[in-house]
Design a protein around this motif. Structure first.
Motif, mmCIF file in Angstrom:
data_model
loop_
_atom_site.group_PDB
_atom_site.id
_atom_site.type_symbol
_atom_site.label_atom_id
_atom_site.label_comp_id
_atom_site.label_asym_id
_atom_site.label_seq_id
_atom_site.Cartn_x
_atom_site.Cartn_y
_atom_site.Cartn_z
ATOM 1 N N LYS A 62 0.835 -1.184 0.000
ATOM 2 C CA LYS A 62 0.000 0.000 0.000
ATOM 3 C C LYS A 62 0.879 1.246 0.000
ATOM 4 O O LYS A 62 2.088 1.172 0.195
ATOM 5 C CB LYS A 62 -0.925 0.013 1.209
ATOM 6 C CG LYS A 62 -0.177 0.099 2.540
ATOM 7 C CD LYS A 62 -1.136 0.131 3.706
ATOM 8 C CE LYS A 62 -0.372 0.293 5.033
ATOM 9 N NZ LYS A 62 -1.293 0.403 6.188
ATOM 10 N N ILE A 99 0.917 5.942 -0.870
ATOM 11 C CA ILE A 99 0.321 7.164 -1.402
ATOM 12 C C ILE A 99 1.162 7.663 -2.572
ATOM 13 O O ILE A 99 2.398 7.657 -2.509
ATOM 14 C CB ILE A 99 0.244 8.261 -0.313
ATOM 15 C CG1 ILE A 99 -0.587 7.777 0.883
ATOM 16 C CG2 ILE A 99 -0.369 9.536 -0.876
ATOM 17 C CD1 ILE A 99 -0.619 8.765 2.032
ATOM 18 N N PRO A 138 -1.839 14.618 -3.000
ATOM 19 C CA PRO A 138 -2.222 13.273 -3.450
ATOM 20 C C PRO A 138 -2.803 13.315 -4.860
ATOM 21 O O PRO A 138 -3.469 14.282 -5.257
ATOM 22 C CB PRO A 138 -3.281 12.848 -2.417
ATOM 23 C CG PRO A 138 -3.030 13.712 -1.230
ATOM 24 C CD PRO A 138 -2.529 15.021 -1.750
ATOM 25 N N THR A 168 -5.296 4.640 -7.391
ATOM 26 C CA THR A 168 -5.420 5.377 -6.137
ATOM 27 C C THR A 168 -6.830 5.929 -5.986
ATOM 28 O O THR A 168 -7.530 6.176 -6.968
ATOM 29 C CB THR A 168 -4.406 6.531 -6.088
ATOM 30 O OG1 THR A 168 -4.635 7.402 -7.199
ATOM 31 C CG2 THR A 168 -2.985 6.016 -6.144
ATOM 32 N N GLY A 218 -5.298 9.676 -2.953
ATOM 33 C CA GLY A 218 -4.023 9.228 -3.498
ATOM 34 C C GLY A 218 -3.550 7.910 -2.932
ATOM 35 O O GLY A 218 -2.401 7.511 -3.153
ATOM 36 N N VAL A 219 -4.404 7.195 -2.217
ATOM 37 C CA VAL A 219 -4.026 5.942 -1.569
ATOM 38 C C VAL A 219 -4.365 4.759 -2.478
ATOM 39 O O VAL A 219 -5.440 4.712 -3.075
ATOM 40 C CB VAL A 219 -4.746 5.789 -0.211
ATOM 41 C CG1 VAL A 219 -4.415 4.441 0.426
ATOM 42 C CG2 VAL A 219 -4.360 6.920 0.716
ATOM 43 N N TYR A 220 -3.448 3.812 -2.567
ATOM 44 C CA TYR A 220 -3.694 2.579 -3.311
ATOM 45 C C TYR A 220 -3.451 1.390 -2.383
ATOM 46 O O TYR A 220 -2.723 1.478 -1.387
ATOM 47 C CB TYR A 220 -2.772 2.471 -4.540
ATOM 48 C CG TYR A 220 -1.332 2.223 -4.170
ATOM 49 C CD1 TYR A 220 -0.843 0.926 -4.055
ATOM 50 C CD2 TYR A 220 -0.461 3.280 -3.919
ATOM 51 C CE1 TYR A 220 0.482 0.685 -3.692
ATOM 52 C CE2 TYR A 220 0.854 3.056 -3.551
ATOM 53 C CZ TYR A 220 1.317 1.751 -3.442
ATOM 54 O OH TYR A 220 2.611 1.514 -3.065
ATOM 55 N N ASP A 258 5.543 4.684 -0.828
ATOM 56 C CA ASP A 258 5.039 6.008 -1.187
ATOM 57 C C ASP A 258 5.836 6.561 -2.360
ATOM 58 O O ASP A 258 7.069 6.534 -2.345
ATOM 59 C CB ASP A 258 5.155 6.968 0.006
ATOM 60 C CG ASP A 258 4.238 6.572 1.160
ATOM 61 O OD1 ASP A 258 3.239 5.879 0.908
ATOM 62 O OD2 ASP A 258 4.552 6.931 2.307
#
Length: 804
Positions: A26, A28, A36, A58, A62-64, A103
């Motif tokens: 995981k 960003i 993001p 994402t 911006g999170v995956y 990240d």
């Protein structure tokens, strides 16, 4: 069966399976301002062969998240429209981990592993799908060297008789920044070009349809360039030299030196990118030559020493303008010039057959004055229809001009009658003009299928004016004017397809060649012919580590301009060369099979079959003089078997080693006689790097080549050992490197020719052993990075990685 034990085993198994299924990557993905990026692509790829494992997008923050990942070694590939993709450093995900946090920030260039900051760097060797990349920019041994010396760091490259060869074979092309440099002596250029301009070297053993069909494997020298924002540069100074005993060639102990200052600079702001470098190389060098000629019942034993001084200047300027997000135009200008003076002294003793009685002795002095220069201009236009998919259109226009002026003044006299002298002058003026236009289009049909096509046209003219004077009177018989013109038109199509674990590539190139040559108002060359050149390759991945690759190509080696020029060029009073305008192009069929591990070359076998081989130095005897000429004489078969292996000892020592077993076979008929010779030879090479305490780095490299066969020459074993040490300072802005090349002075040639009535043996050595001290310092903006995500050849993409 014990039910308690059964239930316990079942529970443990479910826990382990659950733990495996819960492994996750995981992170960003942020833009250049740290914000993001929603809907950016995050792809998990295998560390060894870049095979796609899983992917994700994402969210609004911006999170995956990439879930259900098996243990292994991976990289993360992040991409988004308007940015060049960035690949993280390798990280390992173990069963004991719960997740890895990667990240990506398009401005950051550091790697964090367990909260420890390290600097990402490219490996010394990188095996790409179509080429082997050798990253030499940070090498301590390469620091301060010439381009020819640095090329010897490429696995399999050996310099013999002052020429670059691949495993002893001279069927090798030298390119600079993806451009061939035809009609000029690239070996002479490489001897003077400062190596600190070089970022990396690419060895392309099987050029595909998108490359010119002419020539063998390609050594592409990629010059340094930087795409960081702001102003940034590097200044360097190299001092080198060595003391050499020349008593074996009737000389004294001489000191030779080299001094080489250079500056590289880059400025980028918004849509404009400017780059430039300049260098100056001044020094002295020598060529020592001992030759024994067996002519009828006499033996001619000659010793020759030629001392040379030179100065070489170079300047290169480049500009790129990013007109829109999709369109880029650019211009590159490069100028180089070299002035050199040589003083050669040859003493020849003539003996009877048993070498017990001295018949005669004479001396040949050769005073030379050479001036060479080159002007190169290139402009391009690139349009990216879709940066993410790679659909692009490129147009290039190039112009090359080379000027060569060589004047050799030969003075011949008997050792005991120095007042009676023969004077001759050989004056060669040779301007070369080359115009090239090309267009290329790449069209990815989908993520697994790509089409490439293009056209190219080149026009070259070479005007060779040779004036020969004997005792200050021009000799029309030895003088000559040769005008050579060549036009090559080409078109190609190349298809690439991925089918699961299989990658297929096939191409076809068509070329038309139009050649004309005039000598003294007489047409000696008039040809117009077309040829087809197919190529194909296949790659199969057994797993994320191992793959097998096979390829085939048909190529052509056209006769060079000098080989077709029917004039006589004197090397000394007993040796000369003569061109041959009736030469035909040689056709080369090549097949390869390679096994790779983690993307590195491991085991490979190559087979080359060449028809109408152009023998460069076919020897003949004319009275007491030996001359060589190029002839279509033979069919050649060549087999190469290679084994490469990594060298690694903890975190301190890393590098590579390799072996090649090479078989060379010639079958020819020359001067009514059959020439059938073959030989196996062995080449070993190694490059070891050590990371020492307090920021010191050390390198140890070299090669060993056993006796080998090249055309009519049988050359004894050659070897070389190089060592170097470097130290960074001032927060890695400064660097000092000390290197010692050819430590044991074994890069010398012992060779023989024994065919028909020609028997010659010779020994040649050059200025290969030397000490060099180089100091460099980076100035300007060394922290601010490229904001729009574009990467250059010299950048190492990186990320922030944390494994928990």
């Amino acid at each position: 069966m014990n039910l308690n034990r059964y239930y316990f085993t079942l529970i443990v198994t479910l826990v382990v399976v659950s733990a495996y299924s819960q492994l996750m990557v995981k992170g960003i993905i942020r833009d250049e301002n740290g914000n993001p990026i929603p809907f950016a692509s995050a792809s998990l790829i295998a560390a060894g062969d870049s095979l796609l494992i899983k992917g994700s997008l994402t969210d609004d923050h911006g999170v995956y998240k990439i879930e259900n990942v098996s243990p292994g070694q991976y990289r993360l590939l992040a991409s988004f429209l308007g940015y060049t993709s960035i690949t993280s450093d390798i990280f390992e995900l173990k069963a004991s981990n719960q997740f890895a946090t990667v990240d990506i920030n398009f401005i950051n260039k550091g790697v964090v592993l367990d909260e420890t900051v390290i600097t990402a760097k490219r490996p010394f060797l990188e095996q790409k799908s179509d080429r082997l990349v050798v990253n030499v920019a940070s090498s301590a041994v390469a620091a301060g060297g010439t381009a020819m010396e640095i090329l010897q760091k490429v696995p399999g490259v050996v310099v013999t008789q002052d020429r670059v060869t691949l495993g002893g074979s001279q069927n090798l092309q030298i390119w600079i920044d993806g451009k061939p440099s035809l009609y000029t002596d690239m070996n002479a250029v490489l001897r003077d070009m400062p190596g600190d301009q070089i970022e990396k070297i690419e060895l392309i053993t099987q050029p595909g349809a998108q490359f010119d069909a002419a020539g063998g494997p390609i050594l592409n020298i990629v010059l340094k360039r930087n795409a960081d924002l702001g102003f940034k540069g590097t200044a360097a100074m190299t001092l080198g030299g060595f003391r050499v005993d020349q008593s074996d060639v009737n000389g004294d102990t001489e000191d030779y030196y080299r001094i080489n200052p250079s500056v590289n600079a880059t400025y980028r702001n918004g849509k404009i990118n400017l780059s430039g470098n300049t260098s100056y190389n001044q020094g002295t060098y020598f060529s020592a030559f001992i030759v024994d000629r067996y002519i009828n019942k006499e033996v001619y034993k000659g010793k020759n020493l030629e001392d040379n001084s030179y100065n070489f200047k170079n300047i290169r300027i480049g500009a790129d303008y990013f007109a829109t997000d999709k369109a880029t135009v650019g211009l590159v200008l490069r100028y180089w010039g070299r002035d050199g003076i040589g003083d050669g002294f040859n003493k020849t003793l003539v003996y009877n057959q048993s070498e017990t009685e001295l018949f005669n002795s004479f001396i040949t002095e050769n005073h030379s004055d050479s001036k060479r220069s080159g002007l190169y201009g290139s402009t391009y236009y690139k349009y990216e229809f879709d940066r993410k998919s790679g659909r692009t259109f490129n147009v290039d226009f190039d112009y090359n001009r080379f000027n060569t002026r060589n004047i050799n003044n030969l003075t011949i006299y008997h050792d005991d009658r120095s007042t009676n002298r023969s004077y001759s002058t050989q004056d060669v003026d040779q301007p070369v003009n080359i115009y090239v236009a090309k267009a290329d289009y790449k069209h990815p049909v989908d993520s697994s299928f790509r089409v490439e096509t293009g056209i190219k046209s080149s026009f070259a003219s070479v005007d060779n004016d040779l004036n020969f004077y004997r005792n200050n009177i021009r000799s029309d018989r030895e003088s000559n004017v040769f005008l050579y013109k060549e036009n090559i038109n080409a078109a190609y199509v190349n298809l690439s397809k991925k089918l699961g674990k299989i990658e297929l590539n096939g191409g076809l190139r068509a070329e038309q060649t139009v050649i004309s040559g005039e000598s003294l108002d007489s047409v000696v060359l008039d040809r117009n012919y077309a040829q087809l050149f197919p190529s194909a390759s296949a790659l199969y991945r057994f797993n994320s580590h191992m793959a097998v690759q096979s390829s085939y190509s048909r190529r052509v080696n056209r006769p060079g301009f000098q080989q077709q020029n029917p004039f006589t060029y004197f090397i000394d009073s007993l040796t000369y060369t003569r061109g041959n305008p009736t030469l035909r192009p040689e056709i080369i069929n090549t097949a390869q099979l390679n096994l790779t591990y983690d993307g590195q070359p491991f085991i490979g076998i190559s087979y080359y079959k060449t028809d109408d081989v152009i023998i460069e130095n076919a020897p003949r005897l004319e009275g007491t003089r030996t001359f060589t000429t190029a002839e279509n004489l033979a069919n050649q078969k060549r087999v190469e078997i290679q084994l490469n292996f990594p060298i690694k000892l903890g975190k301190v020592i890393e590098g590579f080693g390799g072996n090649q077993a090479i078989y060379n076979s010639y079958n020819a008929t020359y001067q009514g006689l059959k020439y059938e010779e073959s030989r196996w030879h062995w080449l070993a090479y190694w490059q070891i790097n050590a990371n020492l305490p307090k920021g010191f780095k050390m390198e140890f490299g070299g090669f060993y080549l056993t006796k080998f066969l090249e055309e009519f020459l049988t050359i004894d074993n050659i070897s070389g050992v190089n060592i170097g040490i470097s130290k960074s300072f001032a927060d890695k802005k400064g660097r000092v490197a000390l290197s010692f090349n050819d430590v044991f002075y074994r890069q010398n040639s012992n060779a023989t020719i024994d065919f028909s009535d020609v028997r010659v043996s010779f020994y040649q050595r050059n200025f290969t052993r030397q000490l060099r001290l180089t100091a460099s310092y980076q100035f300007g903006n060394t922290k601010m990075k490229n904001l729009n995500g574009r990467s250059s050849a010299s950048e190492s993409e990186s990320s922030r990685v944390k494994v928990d």
